[in-house]
Design a protein around this motif. Structure first.
Motif, mmCIF file in Angstrom:
data_model
loop_
_atom_site.group_PDB
_atom_site.id
_atom_site.type_symbol
_atom_site.label_atom_id
_atom_site.label_comp_id
_atom_site.label_asym_id
_atom_site.label_seq_id
_atom_site.Cartn_x
_atom_site.Cartn_y
_atom_site.Cartn_z
ATOM 1 N N THR A 52 -10.960 7.443 -7.761
ATOM 2 C CA THR A 52 -9.613 7.399 -7.616
ATOM 3 C C THR A 52 -8.760 8.382 -8.229
ATOM 4 O O THR A 52 -7.984 9.070 -7.565
ATOM 5 N N SER A 53 -9.247 9.050 -9.355
ATOM 6 C CA SER A 53 -8.582 10.196 -9.952
ATOM 7 C C SER A 53 -8.796 11.345 -9.036
ATOM 8 O O SER A 53 -7.789 12.061 -8.906
ATOM 9 N N SER A 73 -7.468 4.315 -13.198
ATOM 10 C CA SER A 73 -8.346 2.973 -13.449
ATOM 11 C C SER A 73 -7.902 1.712 -12.840
ATOM 12 O O SER A 73 -8.567 0.848 -12.302
ATOM 13 N N GLU A 74 -6.544 1.356 -12.885
ATOM 14 C CA GLU A 74 -5.892 0.304 -12.120
ATOM 15 C C GLU A 74 -6.528 0.276 -10.840
ATOM 16 O O GLU A 74 -6.816 -0.568 -10.240
ATOM 17 N N THR A 130 -2.285 3.609 -12.830
ATOM 18 C CA THR A 130 -3.287 4.664 -13.176
ATOM 19 C C THR A 130 -4.497 4.592 -12.454
ATOM 20 O O THR A 130 -4.592 3.773 -11.445
ATOM 21 N N GLY A 158 -8.944 1.975 -9.504
ATOM 22 C CA GLY A 158 -10.008 1.861 -8.966
ATOM 23 C C GLY A 158 -10.663 0.454 -9.194
ATOM 24 O O GLY A 158 -11.488 -0.060 -8.121
ATOM 25 N N ARG A 159 -10.123 -0.390 -10.165
ATOM 26 C CA ARG A 159 -10.278 -1.791 -10.243
ATOM 27 C C ARG A 159 -9.868 -2.354 -8.875
ATOM 28 O O ARG A 159 -10.581 -3.280 -8.484
ATOM 29 N N SER A 190 -14.842 3.837 -8.719
ATOM 30 C CA SER A 190 -14.829 4.115 -10.015
ATOM 31 C C SER A 190 -13.324 5.142 -10.355
ATOM 32 O O SER A 190 -12.790 5.613 -9.472
ATOM 33 N N SER A 191 -13.210 5.068 -11.444
ATOM 34 C CA SER A 191 -11.515 5.763 -11.947
ATOM 35 C C SER A 191 -11.643 7.302 -11.683
ATOM 36 O O SER A 191 -11.055 7.913 -11.269
ATOM 37 N N ASP A 245 -3.324 7.419 -20.675
ATOM 38 C CA ASP A 245 -3.649 7.070 -19.497
ATOM 39 C C ASP A 245 -2.468 7.629 -18.548
ATOM 40 O O ASP A 245 -1.122 7.419 -18.884
#
Length: 192
Positions: free
Chosen positions: A52-53, A39-40, A37, A42-43, A48-49, A76
């Motif tokens: 990356t999105s 979020s994954e 995802t 991004g981490r 930030s998500s 997600d």
């Protein structure tokens, strides 16, 4: 999962879409580690998500990635790579100034990733132990060859990497490795 192929890019706009440093990393991670995802990712990269999105949507727009059909939940969105590699013709892209610049940018990204990987390995060399310390490294060769022979050599190396990776796929003691191959003509007066 079906066998993924190499994506051969023929236009500057598509190649330029993947030259962004974060997009190269996102695409590479999806290819190597599988679906993830925003979020994954991004981490993983300290982004930030939202960032990356955005970059994932650009990669999807140009056909490098797609939504994973096996979504973990409705909230997600997980992405996956469509191809296992990207290729292009330097000679074809060289005919257009935008294409030449996009190809140069991709070669620079590849070099940057090689340097980053090498520096990470050097920083962590003690954690790998003698077997991997001996297996890892860089080498260079100078050889007189025709361009067609260099193309054949590159294809054989790619085939060997795929063959050996398949052979060791489910074997104990494997680690993820990066294999780089660079072939450049060299004016003999430039040999150092």
């Amino acid at each position: 999962m079906t066998e993924k192929k190499t994506r051969h890019v023929t236009d500057a706009e598509t190649l330029k879409a993947v030259t962004h440093p974060l997009r190269v990393k996102l695409l590479g991670t999806l290819r190597v580690l599988g679906p993830a995802t925003a979020s994954e990712l991004g981490r993983r990269f300290g982004e930030s998500s939202g960032s990356t999105s955005y970059h994932l949507r650009i990669l999807a727009k140009y056909g490098f990635i797609e939504e994973d059909p096996e979504q973990p939940n409705a909230r997600d969105k997980r992405w996956r790579s469509v191809h296992w590699g990207t290729s292009w013709s330097n000679a074809e892209l060289q005919q257009d100034p935008a294409g030449a610049e996009a190809a140069r940018a991709m070669r620079r990204r590849q070099l940057e990733l090689l340097i980053e990987s090498s520096e990470r390995y050097e920083a962590d060399i003690d954690s790998w132990g003698p077997v991997w310390q001996e297996a890892a490294g860089l080498s260079d060769h100078f050889a007189r060859m025709k361009a067609t022979t260099v193309n054949e050599l590159r294809e054989r190396v790619h085939a060997l990497v795929r063959e050996y990776a398949e052979r060791d796929r489910d074997t104990k003691g494997t680690e993820m490795v990066q294999v780089y191959l660079g072939t450049f003509p060299l004016d003999e007066s430039q040999i150092q």
